[in-house]
Design a protein around this motif. Structure first.
Motif, PDB file in Angstrom:
ATOM      1  N   MET A   1      39.879  58.987  95.978  1.00 21.32           N
ATOM      2  CA  MET A   1      41.320  58.713  95.991  1.00 21.32           C
ATOM      3  C   MET A   1      41.623  57.487  95.132  1.00 21.32           C
ATOM      4  SD  MET A   1      44.228  59.736  97.010  1.00 21.32           S
ATOM      5  CE  MET A   1      44.094  60.741  98.440  1.00 21.32           C
ATOM      6  N   ALA A   2      40.778  56.481  95.209  1.00 20.67           N
ATOM      7  CA  ALA A   2      40.965  55.275  94.391  1.00 20.67           C
ATOM      8  C   ALA A   2      40.839  55.616  92.910  1.00 20.67           C
ATOM      9  CB  ALA A   2      39.950  54.207  94.788  1.00 20.67           C
TER      10      ALA A   2
ATOM     11  N   CYS B   1      34.304  59.584 104.595  1.00 18.69           N
ATOM     12  CA  CYS B   1      35.485  58.725 104.423  1.00 18.69           C
ATOM     13  C   CYS B   1      35.333  57.829 103.199  1.00 18.69           C
ATOM     14  CB  CYS B   1      35.723  57.875 105.673  1.00 18.69           C
ATOM     15  SG  CYS B   1      36.399  58.814 107.052  1.00 18.69           S
ATOM     16  N   ARG B   2      34.160  57.270 103.033  1.00 19.64           N
ATOM     17  CA  ARG B   2      33.915  56.423 101.858  1.00 19.64           C
ATOM     18  C   ARG B   2      34.063  57.238 100.574  1.00 19.64           C
ATOM     19  NH1 ARG B   2      28.877  53.364 104.369  1.00 19.64           N
ATOM     20  NH2 ARG B   2      30.015  51.708 105.421  1.00 19.64           N
TER      21      ARG B   2
ATOM     22  N   PHE C   1      37.806  57.977 100.036  1.00 24.87           N
ATOM     23  CA  PHE C   1      38.535  56.798  99.573  1.00 24.87           C
ATOM     24  C   PHE C   1      38.141  56.441  98.135  1.00 24.87           C
ATOM     25  CE2 PHE C   1      39.208  55.778 104.179  1.00 24.87           C
ATOM     26  CZ  PHE C   1      40.586  55.865 104.145  1.00 24.87           C
ATOM     27  N   SER C   2      36.879  56.637  97.815  1.00 22.72           N
ATOM     28  CA  SER C   2      36.422  56.368  96.450  1.00 22.72           C
ATOM     29  C   SER C   2      37.094  57.315  95.469  1.00 22.72           C
ATOM     30  CB  SER C   2      34.905  56.514  96.371  1.00 22.72           C
ATOM     31  OG  SER C   2      34.476  56.451  95.034  1.00 22.72           O
TER      32      SER C   2
END
Length: 142
Positions: free
Chosen positions: A48-49, A41-42, A45-46
């Motif tokens: 995606m960011a 997940c991290r 999200f990283s």
């Protein structure tokens, strides 16, 4: 106990046959440990960011480019406006000068017409004088 085992076997025989591969696949598809999900997940999200930051940066750069293009276009239009104003002013000055010269141009046209008429009169006078000369020579010979 043997009778009980036979009863269980009989019950299993009545059930439809299961595919051992499907059962194994189902067992292999167990959820990963909590640490793996958290890390995934991290990572997601990283990434995606990073993607969204890139998209927003590209859009921001596009808008900055458009802003610069608009500024340059505005400056060009201001320059063109100044040039048009100068041309208009010079055209007005030229028209005023032409209007000031118009009486002189009219006089030149009148003089030109008079010169043309005078030239025609001179040709006629020359022709007449040649006739007179011819008559005089004719009379002189007699």
């Amino acid at each position: 106990m043997a009778a009980a085992a036979e009863g269980v076997l009989a019950t299993r025989r009545d059930e439809p046959a299961r595919d051992d591969a499907a059962v194994e696949t189902a067992e292999e598809a167990k959820e990963p440990a909590e640490a793996d999900i958290t890390e995934l997940c991290r990572d997601m999200f990283s990434k995606m960011a990073t993607y969204l930051t890139g998209e927003l940066t590209a859009t921001s750069e596009d808008y900055k480019l458009l802003e610069n293009m608009n500024k340059l276009t505005s400056l060009k239009y201001l320059e063109m406006k100044d040039i048009a104003i100068n041309i208009s002013r010079n055209l007005k000055d030229l028209n005023q000068k032409y209007a000031g010269l118009q009486p002189y141009l009219d006089q030149i046209n009148v003089i030109e017409e008079q010169v043309a008429a005078l030239e025609q009169a001179a040709y006629k006078l020359d022709a007449y004088s040649k006739k007179l000369e011819a008559k005089y020579k004719k009379l002189e010979k007699r």
